[in-house]
Design a protein around this motif. Structure first.
Motif, PDB file in Angstrom:
ATOM      1  N   PHE A  80       0.839  -0.949   0.112  1.00 33.88           N
ATOM      2  CA  PHE A  80      -0.018   0.051   0.142  1.00 33.88           C
ATOM      3  C   PHE A  80       0.871   1.108  -0.173  1.00 33.88           C
ATOM      4  O   PHE A  80       1.945   1.183   0.393  1.00 33.88           O
ATOM      5  N   PRO A  81       0.408   2.518  -0.333  1.00 35.29           N
ATOM      6  CA  PRO A  81       1.103   3.531  -0.597  1.00 35.29           C
ATOM      7  C   PRO A  81       1.361   4.138   0.870  1.00 35.29           C
ATOM      8  O   PRO A  81       0.595   4.920   1.336  1.00 35.29           O
ATOM      9  N   VAL A  82       2.305   3.917   1.566  1.00 33.54           N
ATOM     10  CA  VAL A  82       2.797   4.257   2.769  1.00 33.54           C
ATOM     11  C   VAL A  82       2.862   5.945   2.948  1.00 33.54           C
ATOM     12  O   VAL A  82       2.356   6.313   3.871  1.00 33.54           O
ATOM     13  N   ASP A  83       3.600   6.496   2.038  1.00 28.05           N
ATOM     14  CA  ASP A  83       3.620   7.982   2.198  1.00 28.05           C
ATOM     15  C   ASP A  83       2.283   8.468   2.101  1.00 28.05           C
ATOM     16  O   ASP A  83       1.802   9.745   2.561  1.00 28.05           O
ATOM     17  N   THR A 136      -0.651   7.324   3.160  1.00 26.09           N
ATOM     18  CA  THR A 136      -1.242   6.907   4.124  1.00 26.09           C
ATOM     19  C   THR A 136      -0.938   7.783   5.322  1.00 26.09           C
ATOM     20  O   THR A 136      -1.635   8.248   6.260  1.00 26.09           O
ATOM     21  N   ILE A 137       0.465   7.956   5.501  1.00 29.00           N
ATOM     22  CA  ILE A 137       1.063   8.944   6.558  1.00 29.00           C
ATOM     23  C   ILE A 137       0.592  10.373   6.277  1.00 29.00           C
ATOM     24  O   ILE A 137       0.270  10.992   7.095  1.00 29.00           O
ATOM     25  N   LYS A 138       0.423  10.890   5.191  1.00 31.86           N
ATOM     26  CA  LYS A 138      -0.041  12.114   4.894  1.00 31.86           C
ATOM     27  C   LYS A 138      -1.527  12.321   5.532  1.00 31.86           C
ATOM     28  O   LYS A 138      -1.846  13.428   5.787  1.00 31.86           O
ATOM     29  N   ARG A 139      -2.325  11.289   5.208  1.00 33.92           N
ATOM     30  CA  ARG A 139      -3.864  11.466   5.780  1.00 33.92           C
ATOM     31  C   ARG A 139      -3.705  11.276   7.221  1.00 33.92           C
ATOM     32  O   ARG A 139      -4.383  12.205   8.045  1.00 33.92           O
ATOM     33  N   VAL A 140      -3.010  10.430   7.952  1.00 30.67           N
ATOM     34  CA  VAL A 140      -2.940  10.261   9.341  1.00 30.67           C
ATOM     35  C   VAL A 140      -2.227  11.631   9.875  1.00 30.67           C
ATOM     36  O   VAL A 140      -2.924  12.099  11.036  1.00 30.67           O
ATOM     37  N   GLU A 145      -8.190   3.251   5.220  1.00 29.82           N
ATOM     38  CA  GLU A 145      -8.037   2.245   4.479  1.00 29.82           C
ATOM     39  C   GLU A 145      -7.588   2.347   3.052  1.00 29.82           C
ATOM     40  O   GLU A 145      -7.956   3.396   2.378  1.00 29.82           O
ATOM     41  N   HIS A 146      -6.879   1.500   2.615  1.00 28.29           N
ATOM     42  CA  HIS A 146      -6.625   1.269   1.197  1.00 28.29           C
ATOM     43  C   HIS A 146      -6.970   0.043   0.529  1.00 28.29           C
ATOM     44  O   HIS A 146      -6.716  -1.024   0.964  1.00 28.29           O
ATOM     45  N   GLU A 156       4.776   1.357  10.954  1.00 27.67           N
ATOM     46  CA  GLU A 156       5.217   2.295  11.446  1.00 27.67           C
ATOM     47  C   GLU A 156       5.416   2.386  12.938  1.00 27.67           C
ATOM     48  O   GLU A 156       5.868   3.243  13.454  1.00 27.67           O
ATOM     49  N   GLY A 157       4.753   1.406  13.585  1.00 25.16           N
ATOM     50  CA  GLY A 157       4.639   1.671  15.074  1.00 25.16           C
ATOM     51  C   GLY A 157       3.317   2.658  15.471  1.00 25.16           C
ATOM     52  O   GLY A 157       2.734   3.186  14.575  1.00 25.16           O
TER      53      GLY A 157
END
Length: 281
Positions: free
Chosen positions: A10-13, A15-19, A120-121, A145-146
């Motif tokens: 999944f696109p981690v970057d 996902t991090i952007k949304r979080v 979710e992805h 990522e913890g």
């Protein structure tokens, strides 16, 4: 550091952007939730129907705010929010929102409720943010990522025996038809567990398990929006979230056991034992 998350593509970057977007707006969300709770809890219910309507109103008001907020920031994302129809997006990301988990506490003025944003992805939970306004607390995680609380890494407890464990018991609102099973569960844990605590918010209880304050919870009739965000936070903190057969949570289960991970199998075995005794009687 990843604790127990599965390997997923999944696109981690993204996902991090949304979080991080939710986290960066957490203070505003906290202030808005406190303001609305103060307004709603100042009105006394005249009947059960009146209180139920105020509970739904709390979900609707906050749900409207969060939905519009996310549509503006991420117009191509889908949004699934409690008590609202699915908003279909044009990409593979979906937000799963519980505007108020612990809504009876919310309308009564109790400081025990949570706001949950799952990311979710392709319908698999990959990130989550849970905000606890009364405590000014923000829990978050991205798969692999913890998990953190207010910027500090969190881990589940190291409790390894049931007689040292603090549990949150299963007490669904509509329980008359399953009271025999619930009483069997409670009897088993009253025998072996150290103590019980229950906030009235499944999401808040799971956050406390993720940071090691409590050790386990079992719950029936939970909805997808209750679990999407916390499933990532809890597993990234080292915990487990499964059904009674040990199936890991991804998209939905009728009954859930969440724990620090260490005592998980003992809990499953205990529940199976006490429920088999009920079916024989």
């Amino acid at each position: 550091m990843s604790i127990s998350s599965p390997t997923l593509n999944f696109p981690v970057d993204e996902t991090i952007k949304r979080v991080e977007f939710i986290k960066s707006n957490a203070n505003g969300i906290i202030l808005e939730a406190k303001k609305i709770q103060k307004e709603m809890s100042g009105i006394r219910s005249k009947s059960d129907a009146d209180e139920l309507e105020r509970i739904h109103a709390a979900d609707r008001v906050l749900g409207d705010i969060f939905t519009k907020f996310l549509q503006k920031a991420f117009p191509k994302d889908s949004i699934l929010c409690e008590d609202k129809p699915l908003i279909e997006g044009s990409n593979d990301f979906r937000w799963v929102i519980d505007p108020v988990d612990g809504s009876m506490n919310f309308v009564r003025g109790l400081p025990l409720y949570a706001i949950s944003f799952g990311v979710e992805h392709r319908e698999t939970p990959v990130g989550g943010v849970v905000i606890i306004p009364p405590q000014d607390s923000v829990y978050s995680a991205v798969l692999g990522e913890g998990a953190v609380k207010n910027g500090e890494t969190i881990f589940t407890s190291s409790v390894s025996e049931l007689n040292r464990a603090i549990f949150s018991p299963n007490l669904p609102t509509k329980r008359a038809h399953m009271i025999q099973e619930i009483m069997a569960d409670l009897s088993g844990f009253l025998t072996y567990a150290r103590s019980f605590r229950r906030t009235g918010s499944f999401v808040l209880d799971c956050c406390w398990i993720a940071e090691g304050l409590m050790d386990a919870i079992w719950e029936k009739s939970v909805k997808h929006w209750d679990i999407s965000a916390i499933s990532v936070i809890l597993t990234e903190a080292g915990g487990k979230l499964t059904d009674l057969n040990g199936k890991h949570y991804y998209t939905g289960l009728p009954e859930l056991i969440a724990s620090n991970g260490i005592i998980h199998n003992e809990i499953l075995n205990l529940l199976k034992t006490v429920r088999s005794s009920v079916s024989r009687n």
